[in-house]
Design a protein around this motif. Structure first.
Motif, PDB file in Angstrom:
ATOM      1  N   GLY A   1      40.792  40.620  42.609  1.00 43.61           N
ATOM      2  CA  GLY A   1      41.995  41.002  41.874  1.00 43.61           C
ATOM      3  C   GLY A   1      43.213  40.237  42.352  1.00 43.61           C
ATOM      4  O   GLY A   1      44.040  39.785  41.544  1.00 43.61           O
ATOM      5  N   GLN A   2      43.343  40.065  43.658  1.00 44.27           N
ATOM      6  CA  GLN A   2      44.473  39.324  44.211  1.00 44.27           C
ATOM      7  C   GLN A   2      44.438  37.858  43.790  1.00 44.27           C
ATOM      8  O   GLN A   2      45.472  37.276  43.446  1.00 44.27           O
ATOM      9  N   VAL A   3      43.244  37.258  43.830  1.00 46.51           N
ATOM     10  CA  VAL A   3      43.119  35.858  43.415  1.00 46.51           C
ATOM     11  C   VAL A   3      43.444  35.715  41.929  1.00 46.51           C
ATOM     12  O   VAL A   3      44.136  34.779  41.519  1.00 46.51           O
TER      13      VAL A   3
ATOM     14  N   ARG B   1      44.803  46.776  44.758  1.00 43.18           N
ATOM     15  CA  ARG B   1      45.445  45.793  45.626  1.00 43.18           C
ATOM     16  C   ARG B   1      44.553  45.411  46.804  1.00 43.18           C
ATOM     17  O   ARG B   1      44.823  44.445  47.494  1.00 43.18           O
TER      18      ARG B   1
ATOM     19  N   HIS C   1      38.639  46.255  36.652  1.00 42.81           N
ATOM     20  CA  HIS C   1      37.744  46.164  37.804  1.00 42.81           C
ATOM     21  C   HIS C   1      36.380  46.732  37.421  1.00 42.81           C
ATOM     22  O   HIS C   1      36.259  47.919  37.137  1.00 42.81           O
TER      23      HIS C   1
ATOM     24  N   GLU D   1      45.437  37.593  40.087  1.00 49.45           N
ATOM     25  CA  GLU D   1      46.880  37.718  39.906  1.00 49.45           C
ATOM     26  C   GLU D   1      47.613  36.468  40.396  1.00 49.45           C
ATOM     27  O   GLU D   1      48.601  36.041  39.792  1.00 49.45           O
ATOM     28  N   ALA D   2      47.126  35.875  41.490  1.00 47.26           N
ATOM     29  CA  ALA D   2      47.765  34.669  42.020  1.00 47.26           C
ATOM     30  C   ALA D   2      47.629  33.505  41.045  1.00 47.26           C
ATOM     31  O   ALA D   2      48.581  32.730  40.845  1.00 47.26           O
TER      32      ALA D   2
ATOM     33  N   SER E   1      41.472  44.602  46.381  1.00 41.27           N
ATOM     34  CA  SER E   1      40.439  43.766  45.795  1.00 41.27           C
ATOM     35  C   SER E   1      40.777  42.296  46.001  1.00 41.27           C
ATOM     36  O   SER E   1      41.820  41.815  45.559  1.00 41.27           O
ATOM     37  N   VAL E   2      39.884  41.576  46.691  1.00 37.52           N
ATOM     38  CA  VAL E   2      40.088  40.141  46.900  1.00 37.52           C
ATOM     39  C   VAL E   2      40.123  39.418  45.560  1.00 37.52           C
ATOM     40  O   VAL E   2      41.004  38.585  45.306  1.00 37.52           O
TER      41      VAL E   2
ATOM     42  N   ARG F   1      51.941  38.752  34.720  1.00 39.74           N
ATOM     43  CA  ARG F   1      50.954  39.522  35.468  1.00 39.74           C
ATOM     44  C   ARG F   1      49.840  39.995  34.544  1.00 39.74           C
ATOM     45  O   ARG F   1      50.111  40.619  33.513  1.00 39.74           O
TER      46      ARG F   1
END
Length: 201
Positions: A61-63, A56, A80, A65-66, A58-59, A75
């Motif tokens: 990873g967040q992008v 969570r 990684h 998921e978004a 991870s930039v 999801r």
């Protein structure tokens, strides 16, 4: 928003890839040291413990998921990859460390995340942050592999300019929302809307 906006011009896609490259002269001195600037690649690999990092944080990873959430594909399962040291090929000055990093030493890092979504869609993200050498530049690129493969690249990087994608995609939610004071937490999960969603009966 840009990856989602780009997918709007294709009926389907096998994969979406995005790459952000940022000038690393902006982070502070503590960040520069924490990210092993000026060390050898061996020292970098030994000090960066990828296994201890929480996804969570991870930039990329967040992008990833978004993007999946806004496309409505569920999801993704994230893989990684280990952080990769970027080695200087020429002398490059670090204003934070107040010294010149010699060729062969670490001048940045690269993060990569591969997301696999239901239905087989692959979302591949990459973030590169480095002290810029000659001919380096900031950019944000998105490529889509579908009926036709294409790429969109913004210069300079994302963050200096924005799109209206979030606002436009929120219109159906706002129109259908109950009266009263609401926050984004009260609205459905944001996702990409096809044109027909903007016409109400």
């Amino acid at each position: 928003n840009l990856p989602v906006l780009v997918t709007a011009i294709t009926p389907w896609a096998r994969s979406i890839s995005f790459h952000m490259q940022s000038d690393f002269t902006r982070p502070g001195q503590n960040s520069s040291r924490r990210l092993q600037l000026g060390t050898t690649p061996q020292t970098f690999d030994g000090n960066i413990d990828v296994s201890s990092e929480k996804p969570r944080l991870s930039v990329v990873g967040q992008v990833t998921e978004a993007i999946a959430a806004m496309l409505g594909v569920g999801r993704p399962v994230l893989e990684h990859r280990p952080l990769e040291a970027i080695v200087a090929s020429t002398e490059v000055y670090s204003p934070q460390l107040e010294r010149t990093i010699q060729p062969g030493f670490v001048c940045g890092m690269r993060e990569q995340v591969i997301g696999t979504c239901a239905g087989g869609l692959s979302i591949n993200g990459q973030f590169t942050a480095k002290l810029f050498e000659r001919d380096d530049e900031e950019f944000f690129s998105v490529s889509v592999d579908g009926p036709r493969t294409y790429e969109l690249r913004l210069k300079p990087s994302f963050g200096r300019f924005g799109t209206a994608a979030t606002l436009i995609n929120r219109i159906p939610d706002i129109v259908r929302a109950p009266a009263g004071f609401l926050t984004v937490a009260d609205l459905p999960q944001l996702r990409l809307r096809q044109p027909e969603h903007f016409f109400l009966d």
